[in-house]
Structure formats: C-alpha cells, structure tokens
Design a protein around this motif. Structure first.
Motif, PDB file in Angstrom:
ATOM      1  N   ILE A 124      -6.963   1.832   0.022  1.00 58.79           N
ATOM      2  CA  ILE A 124      -6.665   2.393   1.598  1.00 58.79           C
ATOM      3  C   ILE A 124      -6.115   0.934   2.261  1.00 58.79           C
ATOM      4  O   ILE A 124      -5.151   0.980   2.852  1.00 58.79           O
ATOM      5  N   ALA A 125      -7.120  -0.189   1.994  1.00 58.64           N
ATOM      6  CA  ALA A 125      -6.582  -1.425   2.991  1.00 58.64           C
ATOM      7  C   ALA A 125      -5.413  -1.905   2.345  1.00 58.64           C
ATOM      8  O   ALA A 125      -4.613  -2.471   3.231  1.00 58.64           O
TER       9      ALA A 125
ATOM     10  N   ALA B 128       0.639   5.292  10.976  1.00 54.75           N
ATOM     11  CA  ALA B 128      -0.032   6.081  11.892  1.00 54.75           C
ATOM     12  C   ALA B 128      -0.398   7.512  11.210  1.00 54.75           C
ATOM     13  O   ALA B 128      -1.491   8.141  11.328  1.00 54.75           O
ATOM     14  N   SER B 129       0.628   8.209  10.455  1.00 60.80           N
ATOM     15  CA  SER B 129       0.366   9.216   9.788  1.00 60.80           C
ATOM     16  C   SER B 129      -0.485   9.200   8.751  1.00 60.80           C
ATOM     17  O   SER B 129      -1.384  10.206   8.383  1.00 60.80           O
TER      18      SER B 129
ATOM     19  N   LEU C 174       0.319  -3.005   3.382  1.00 61.13           N
ATOM     20  CA  LEU C 174       1.910  -2.975   2.875  1.00 61.13           C
ATOM     21  C   LEU C 174       2.783  -2.234   3.861  1.00 61.13           C
ATOM     22  O   LEU C 174       3.869  -2.608   4.345  1.00 61.13           O
ATOM     23  N   LEU C 175       2.050  -1.091   4.350  1.00 59.47           N
ATOM     24  CA  LEU C 175       3.041  -0.295   5.327  1.00 59.47           C
ATOM     25  C   LEU C 175       3.354  -1.445   6.470  1.00 59.47           C
ATOM     26  O   LEU C 175       4.237  -1.354   7.287  1.00 59.47           O
ATOM     27  N   ASP C 176       2.013  -1.928   6.971  1.00 57.21           N
ATOM     28  CA  ASP C 176       2.287  -2.992   8.238  1.00 57.21           C
ATOM     29  C   ASP C 176       3.165  -4.121   7.895  1.00 57.21           C
ATOM     30  O   ASP C 176       4.013  -4.595   8.910  1.00 57.21           O
ATOM     31  N   SER C 177       3.469  -4.655   6.686  1.00 56.25           N
ATOM     32  CA  SER C 177       3.937  -5.739   6.376  1.00 56.25           C
ATOM     33  C   SER C 177       5.699  -5.382   6.434  1.00 56.25           C
ATOM     34  O   SER C 177       6.391  -5.969   6.623  1.00 56.25           O
ATOM     35  N   TRP C 178       5.989  -4.138   6.091  1.00 52.07           N
ATOM     36  CA  TRP C 178       7.061  -3.518   6.413  1.00 52.07           C
ATOM     37  C   TRP C 178       7.369  -3.021   7.833  1.00 52.07           C
ATOM     38  O   TRP C 178       8.649  -2.411   8.248  1.00 52.07           O
ATOM     39  N   HIS C 179       6.516  -3.040   8.518  1.00 51.50           N
ATOM     40  CA  HIS C 179       6.856  -2.469  10.024  1.00 51.50           C
ATOM     41  C   HIS C 179       6.778  -1.066  10.028  1.00 51.50           C
ATOM     42  O   HIS C 179       7.394  -0.569  10.953  1.00 51.50           O
ATOM     43  N   PHE C 180       6.256  -0.304   8.937  1.00 58.33           N
ATOM     44  CA  PHE C 180       6.320   1.037   9.128  1.00 58.33           C
ATOM     45  C   PHE C 180       5.271   1.641   9.868  1.00 58.33           C
ATOM     46  O   PHE C 180       4.421   2.217   9.259  1.00 58.33           O
TER      47      PHE C 180
END
Length: 888
Positions: A708-709, A725-726, A714-720
């Motif tokens: 999960i971490a 949040a979802s 990974l989502l943060d690095s892509w600015h997703f």
C-alpha cells in the motif's frame, strides 16, 4: 599473428587516425580500414569484427629500441623519434618522405655520455620541440631538449634568449640540445602539458616529480612533489592541473594546485606497466598490469568536480574517489601494451604476447534515471547524447509501469462492483480474479456460504482445510454411488462424493449447478455461446453425460470450419468401451497427438482405472477451477485434502492468481500475491485487491503495508492526487474503526478552540447529528466561535463575519456511493468551497474563498487597505486555473 617478429608495443598515430605503429625487434606501420576493404590486401590482419589492418611499411634498422614517439605535426608521412639503449635519439620515417629534403630522416641526437634513454616526447603544440630523458651520469644532464626545425629564419621570438644559444649554424648545431637540465640526476619519464607548451613534468631520482617552465632562465623546477611514483608520468589532456604516475602496484593521481601530496592513490592487484589518459573521454584513465589479460579503467569524474579551498597557505580539496572496472579487449591472451585512439570515442588498440592486435571500443557507463512525468526513463549514451523511453514506448514494450499508470487514470480497482474492475484490467487473469471476488462475496452476502469470517472464502475454507497443518476434512462428508449410462452402451457404476462442504467448494469453482437439472444444461449452453466447446464437452462428460458432450463437439464442428477436428473427436468418443482390454481403451489411453487440454482430460477420465485420476488432475492446460471441481466430485475424503494442499503450494510458488480460488482472502493469499508481485511488478493490483477485499487484521501484515505504501508513493510521484484520495477512501472504508483523525482545523483567536461545531460535538453520537439533520437540511451558518461566542474575523472583501456550516450537510442520495461503502438513501457532504476560510500565510488577511478568488483575478496585492503584501505572487503554486479547478 604478424610474422615471426614479436610486437610488444603499439601506438596510434596522433595525426593519422587510420595508422598505427608497432615495435619490438623492428618497427612496422599499419593502415586500418573496414575489414571488407583491407581483407584482399597483402599482410592483412583482423582487428575486430568490423576492422582490419594491412602492413604499409617496416623498418628494421634499429636495435635495442627503448621508446618511440610519433611527431604530432600534420604531414602525410609519420616522423618518429626513436630512443635507444645507448642514449641516442634518432629521427626516422618509412621510406622516402618529405622529411628527407629537410635532412631530418636518420638524424641522430647523441648525448655526451652513453646511457639508456628512458623516454622521448614531442611537444603537442610546438611540434619542432623534442624532449628526451636519460639515466644518471656524473657531471651530465639527464633532460635534453632539441629544436629539430631550427634554422636562421625561424621565429626566434618563440623561445627565450636563453634558448637561442645554438642559433649559429642549423646544420652543424642541429644535434646539440638547445637546453639541458637535471645535472647529475636520473630521469625516468616525462610528459608535456597540453595547454602550456613551454612546461613539462618529469619523474626523477626515484623520489621526485618535478615541473619545469622553459621560460625560466634558471632551468630550475618550479614545483616538486616527493614520491616514489615517478614512472609513466602523464597529463590529463582535458586538464593540465591533473596528472597520473605509477610505481609498483599503485597508480597515483596528482593535482598541480596541491602538489605536496597526491589527490588519490589507486592500489592495484599487480605491478602496473602502463598508464594512459583517454584523449576522447574526460577523466577516464586506463592502466595495464603485468601478465594481465584485461585493462583496468578508472573513472575520475569526481576529481574534476572537487572544489579547491585556499586556507592560509594550504590548498584543500573535496574528498576524491574513482569508479573502477575491467574490460577484456578481444582475446584472453596476456596484453603487453595498448594505445588510445586520438579521435574515435573510447576506442583503443591492444597487442598481446604473440603479437595479436585487437581493436576495441570501451562501452560507456550508463547512468539512468526514472522520471514521474512524460519521460519516465532516461539514460546516457556516449558523452553528449541522452536517450529516452517514452510512455508510448513503454506500452509497446508491455511495461508494467505504463499499464499501472493507464489503469489508474480510469479508476481501476475503485469501481463499486468488483467485476467492473476486471473489465478495466485488460488482462484475462485479473479479469477472472475480480469476477471470482465478486461472485464469492455475493455467495457470502446471500447466505449461500456461511460460517466463514472472510468476505471471500476459498475452497480450503469451505472444505475446512484453511489451517496450515490440516490433513483431513471436516465431518459431514458422505459417499454415494451413482448408476450412469454412457451413450446406452452399458450400465456403468461410478463412485462420486457429495457433501455440503463439497457443494460449497463447487460453487466457488463456478460449478454452481445441480447435476440432474436444467441448470447444468444452461451452464453448458453458455459455454457453447462463448465458443468454449471442448471445456463444455469435458464438464458434460465429468458429470456423466457422455452423449451430450459428443453432441456439443459435433455442434462445434458444424458452426466453425476451423473446428472440424472436433467431429473426429466426437466419433472417437462414440466408440467408448468400458471393457478393460478393449482396443478402444488401449488406443485412447495415451492420446499424445491431441493439443487441446480438455480433450486430453476427457480421454484420461474415460480410460482411468481403479479411481486413479492423476492424468486429469495434473493436466496443465485445464483451469484451476475445473480441476478443483473435478477433485471435489471424484476424490475421496483421504485423497482430496492432500491434492488441495499440494495444488495450493504449487500455485503460491508460481504466483498464479487462480490460486485465490483455493486460499480466499487469507494469510496464504498474501504469500500468493507477494509472489505474483515479485514476478510481474504489478503493485497496483495487489494493493487494490487488499484494500477492497482483505479483513482489517490482514491489512496490518507487513507485506500488505509495504504494498500500500509503495502504491501510494507511485501515485504521488505521478501527481495523481485524485486517484490517491480515492484509494485512501476505499482503504478506510475497509476498516471503519480506523478512521484518520482530523489534522487541520481553524482555531479561534480568543479561546484557541476549533470554530467548527462538528469538531466541538465529536462526543455526540451519529444519531444526534441525524436528528439535527431531520429538523433542518443544513446546519445554520455560524459567524461566531461555538465555544466562547466571540465573532469570527470579517471577510476583507464583503466585510461580513466569516463562517461555514458547522458540520456535514445531509442530502438525498443521487447516485452510487464511494467504493467500499454501504448504499444509503442519504449521504453527507462538506460545505461548499466558496464559503471556506482562505487567508494569506504572510499578512494573515483573507476572506471567503469565492471572494478571494474573484479579487485575485484582477489584482496581485492584498485587498486590505494599507497592506502592501503581494499575496498572489507569494504563493508559487497559485494560478487562476488552479483556483477555478478547486471551486468546480
């Protein structure tokens, strides 16, 4: 091989990129070219897969050659300076050349006293200057310099008055050195500086390295370093401050700005025989060790970035380091010498003991970097080129990171119905898994499967085999014999096993139909619609309906000409015989020519004896669900647990997602998903499966926490941010008892407590808020602190007291709820963004978000009178599009 002479030294021509020389007992000149061009020429040798060389000329006039250097002037013919064992330095060429008219070919420079010449070097800029170093002799100099092109019309201004003492007669005085240094000393090696044509460095007396400036009339060294590393002195062609030398098994790196001590010592395994800087690559140093078959490279780029500080009289540098590696150029024979190509990048030539030459290009170290934007992968290629792998290239290469990114943009794994996520995965295995998770949950919710703590129980749980050491099934299993009739040939008795637990397992395997009802026919008809004729026929036969299975194969052959072989298979099955010694059983027991796994399973089942169904259970082409369902029907209570446990272990080892049918969402499922992750790198799927299906206690397992971490990062690095949040919402919905606490709230300037009535009333139950919502659809807008009743600050635009709804607003539901939540007729939302508190972190002035947004459409300064703060420009991330996006 190159004749009988052993060539022990090699050197590229500094001005002729396609010529090199070798020397040992004689001196040879070679011309290099493409192998296809030179292969037809006499005396051709192969240097590499693409290049070859042929002998141009040979010179065997000199014996006891100790050193050679090629003149760097741009002439069509090479001019060599040959240092010999008796101290003579002779100029020579290969045959008649333009140097004959100058009287240079064969000219000798003879020292006053004979002793060995240890090195010769042409000046790289003033090519008429030649330096040689000799052994020690009492009352004689060991460093001699000649101007080979000296004549009465030469530009004497190029040399100092002290250097013009031999200007009287160019022919008579040519052999005399115009400058001598190092009286009664010993010189081992020398090198000219590349950007200072009147400066050279010499290793001397087995204990010193001295730097001489020829413009100094005193002929004294301008700097001295005490060291035993006086051999093979060479200057970095890109940096005159940097030098290298060697002694025994150590390479020493020097910096002229801190000449008192070495910058770096590079210890080697054996004695170092040669050290050379690469002329085409900055800070790359190559060395050759004694009796070695490899070349050792040291990348000293860290030295070039070292910062020098002058502290008083001491110069201090940053700590230096080198990246070392070894290369094998060509053959594995012992290398005796090597030479860098003067212009081709990273190209060198080596010569081995028997005279074998090898042309080799050293591959650059590749530095790579992962990015989070549109260029996810960049690496270096050569000195000046960067190569990039774009997202389109990643998709073509079937890269998992590109798949994860594409799936994240379409909310893969976050759809309310689990089966919908399978359609978004674009992968058959994942699609089947998400569909199974949907079906297994529906069985639990509908009460078809009871007595399990998991929302997605597996076959092991249904058979009560979920414990690791379980070797026997639970009670309630009963054996029954069923009288069957295969195509009306004989009355055949076959033993099958039925129990409540086995029926649950069959449902989880997708065989949720009754054996003697229309539901089986409907199931088989659906498989026919999907054109899975062989699977439908196999399931029909496994359920003792041979005739119906034959009909399915016939229909498959009729509907599709490509399945014409199914008609032949049906004809073979129609001749089924139960007799043990019948010809049919003998010929059909080993159908090796059949490629379809389900057809092989049919024949294996019909030819099995004594209840041994190993050929069916071990058929790799069959789906795991079908094999487990078959085992639940035909294996006894003693054999079934053994088979299920062994199959589970094999699927976990292979990382096969079909194994979740057996494990369910249990601890064993974690091990299976970890193996799947190790094989595929799909951290997205394992994280979403865990977030959507695992029990809260499983989410605390270390492996799951790491998944999960990693996916969050990974989502943060892509600015997703929205997808992140979802994902967090879906994760928190799985564990309602572990809600994240409020981390940010607005506090009152007077009492310091939160101005939110919702924060003040956290001790109330949810029912109390529901009652409040029943009386009014929204909370009353507050403009005072709910604790001390002091008024809230005024909006700097509308001048009204700020305030928002003090808690969630209850509204009638208009659509599906968030993934993982229970559907209700009402849902709660926060206050509109337009009424939120907004203020500048510099001047602390602010107001309602909608008013502040409108103000900064046309202004950049603070709206408060006399405040000079440029609020809008202070925030580096604020923009009109960003604010409009937040409001929408």
């Amino acid at each position: 091989m190159m004749g009988s002479s052993v060539k022990s030294e090699v050197q590229w021509s500094p001005t002729h990129s396609d010529h090199f020389i070798t020397w040992g007992t004689d001196i040879s000149l070679y011309e290099v070219g493409p192998l296809s061009d030179v292969s037809s020429k006499p005396s051709c040798i192969t240097l590499s897969e693409k290049t070859g060389a042929h002998l141009v000329a040979s010179n065997n006039s000199y014996h006891y050659v100790k050193c050679i250097d090629i003149c760097p002037q741009s002439k069509s013919d090479p001019l060599l300076a040959v240092g010999q064992a008796n101290g003579k330095v002779t100029l020579t060429t290969f045959g008649p050349t333009s140097f004959d008219a100058l009287g240079l070919n064969g000219k000798e420079f003879v020292p006053r006293h004979a002793r060995q010449c240890n090195g010769v070097a042409w000046n790289g800029i003033d090519s008429n200057l030649l330096a040689g170093v000799l052994d020690k002799y009492k009352n004689d100099n060991c460093i001699l310099l000649w101007d080979v092109m000296k004549s009465p019309t030469s530009s004497e201004g190029n040399l100092s008055p002290r250097l013009s003492q031999y200007n009287m007669n160019p022919v008579a005085e040519l052999s005399k050195p115009y400058l001598e240094m190092g009286l009664s000393e010993l010189a081992h090696s020398l090198a000219w500086f590349h950007h200072e044509p009147r400066t050279l460095v010499v290793g001397m007396n087995q204990k010193q390295i001295k730097t001489f400036d020829l413009r100094d009339a005193t002929n004294k060294a301008i700097s001295i370093a005490s060291t035993k590393a006086v051999y093979g002195v060479c200057v970095n062609p890109y940096n005159d401050y940097q030098m290298a030398s060697r002694v025994d098994s150590t390479i020493v790196i020097w910096d002229r700005r801190m000449f008192e001590k070495p910058v770096l010592n590079l210890p080697q395994n054996k004695a170092v025989m040669k050290v050379l800087w690469c002329p085409t690559r900055q800070n790359l140093l190559a060395s050759l060790q004694r009796d070695s078959t490899v070349l050792h490279l040291a990348d000293l780029r860290g030295l070039s970035n070292a910062t020098m500080f002058d502290i008083g009289t001491e110069v201090v540098g940053d700590p230096a380091s080198a990246l070392e590696r070894s290369v094998i150029p060509g053959s594995t024979q012992t290398i005796t010498s090597f030479s860098w190509h003067p212009t081709d990048s990273n190209r060198l030539l080596t010569i081995s003991m028997p005279g074998t030459l090898a042309d080799y290009v050293v591959c650059d170290r590749i530095t790579l970097n992962w990015g989070s934007g549109s260029s996810p992968f960049v690496w270096s290629h050569g000195n000046t080129t960067l190569k990039m792998l774009t997202e389109d290239s990643n998709m073509l290469l079937n890269d998992i990171s590109a798949k994860i990114k594409q799936r994240a943009t379409i909310d893969y794994g976050l759809k309310l119905d689990l089966w919908q996520n399978g359609d978004l995965a674009d992968d058959d295995h994942l699609k089947k898994l998400w569909n199974w998770l949907h079906v297994s949950r529906s069985f639990v919710e509908d009460g078809c499967i009871r007595g399990s703590n998991s929302k997605h129980p597996g076959v092991k749980s249904a058979l009560k085999l979920e414990l690791p050491n379980t070797s026997s099934m639970g009670s309630g299993s009963c054996v029954s014999s069923v009288k069957t009739d295969f195509a009306g040939i004989n009355n055949i008795y076959n033993t099958i096993y039925r129990s409540e637990d086995r029926d649950k397992a069959l449902q989880l395997c997708g065989w949720n139909f009754d054996k003697d009802s229309a539901s089986l026919t409907a199931f088989l008809d659906r498989l026919e619609t999907e054109k899975a004729y062989t699977r439908a026929a196999a399931i029909s036969v496994f359920n003792m309906k041979l005739r119906y299975g034959i009909e399915i194969l016939n229909r498959g052959a009729e509907k599709n000409p490509q399945n014409a072989h199914l008609g032949i298979i049906s004809m073979a099955l129609s001749g089924y015989s139960e007799a043990p010694g019948s010809m049919w059983r003998q010929l059909c027991s080993t159908p090796r020519h059949l490629t379809d796994p389900y057809i092989r399973a049919i024949f294996a089942f019909l030819t099995s004896e004594n209840g041994c169904y190993d050929s069916v259970l071990n058929e790799n082409g069959m789906s795991v669900d079908d094999k487990v369902a078959f085992a639940c029907i035909f294996l006894s209570d003693s054999k079934l647990p053994e088979y299920i446990i062994q199959l589970t272990a094999k699927l976990i080892e292979d990382g096969n997602l079909s194994g979740i049918t057996l494990t369910g969402t249990s601890v064993e499922c974690i091990n299976l998903l970890q193996q799947y992750l190790d094989i595929t790198g799909d951290v997205q799927s394992v994280s979403l499966i865990a977030a959507r299906t695992f029990q809260p206690e499983l989410l605390k397992e270390p492996q799951v926490v790491d998944w999960i971490a990693s996916y969050r990062n990974l989502l943060d690095s892509w600015h997703f941010w929205a997808q992140r949040a979802s994902f967090d919402i879906a994760l928190s919905a799985c564990n309602s008892s572990n809600k994240p606490s409020h981390q940010v709230y607005i506090s009152c300037n007077y009492c310091g407590k939160s101005v939110s009535a919702y924060m003040q009333g956290l001790h109330r139950s949810r029912n109390s808020f529901a009652r409040i919502a029943a009386t009014s659809n929204k909370f009353k807008q507050m403009s005072a602190c709910p604790n001390c009743r002091k008024p809230l600050p005024r909006c700097s635009i509308c001048l009204l007291h700020m305030g928002t709804h003090g808690g969630p607003i209850t509204t009638a539901a208009t659509g599906a709820t968030a993934p993982g939540t229970v559907s209700t007729r009402e849902f709660h939302k926060s206050s509109d963004f337009s009424s939120w508190f907004t203020w500048c972190q510099t001047c602390r002035h602010g107001g309602h978000a909608v008013h502040i947004t409108q103000w900064f459409k046309d202004h950049s300064e603070c709206p408060v009178t006399s405040c000079m703060c440029q609020c809008f420009s202070v925030d580096s991330v604020s923009s009109q599009s960003f604010l409009q996006l937040c409001i929408s």
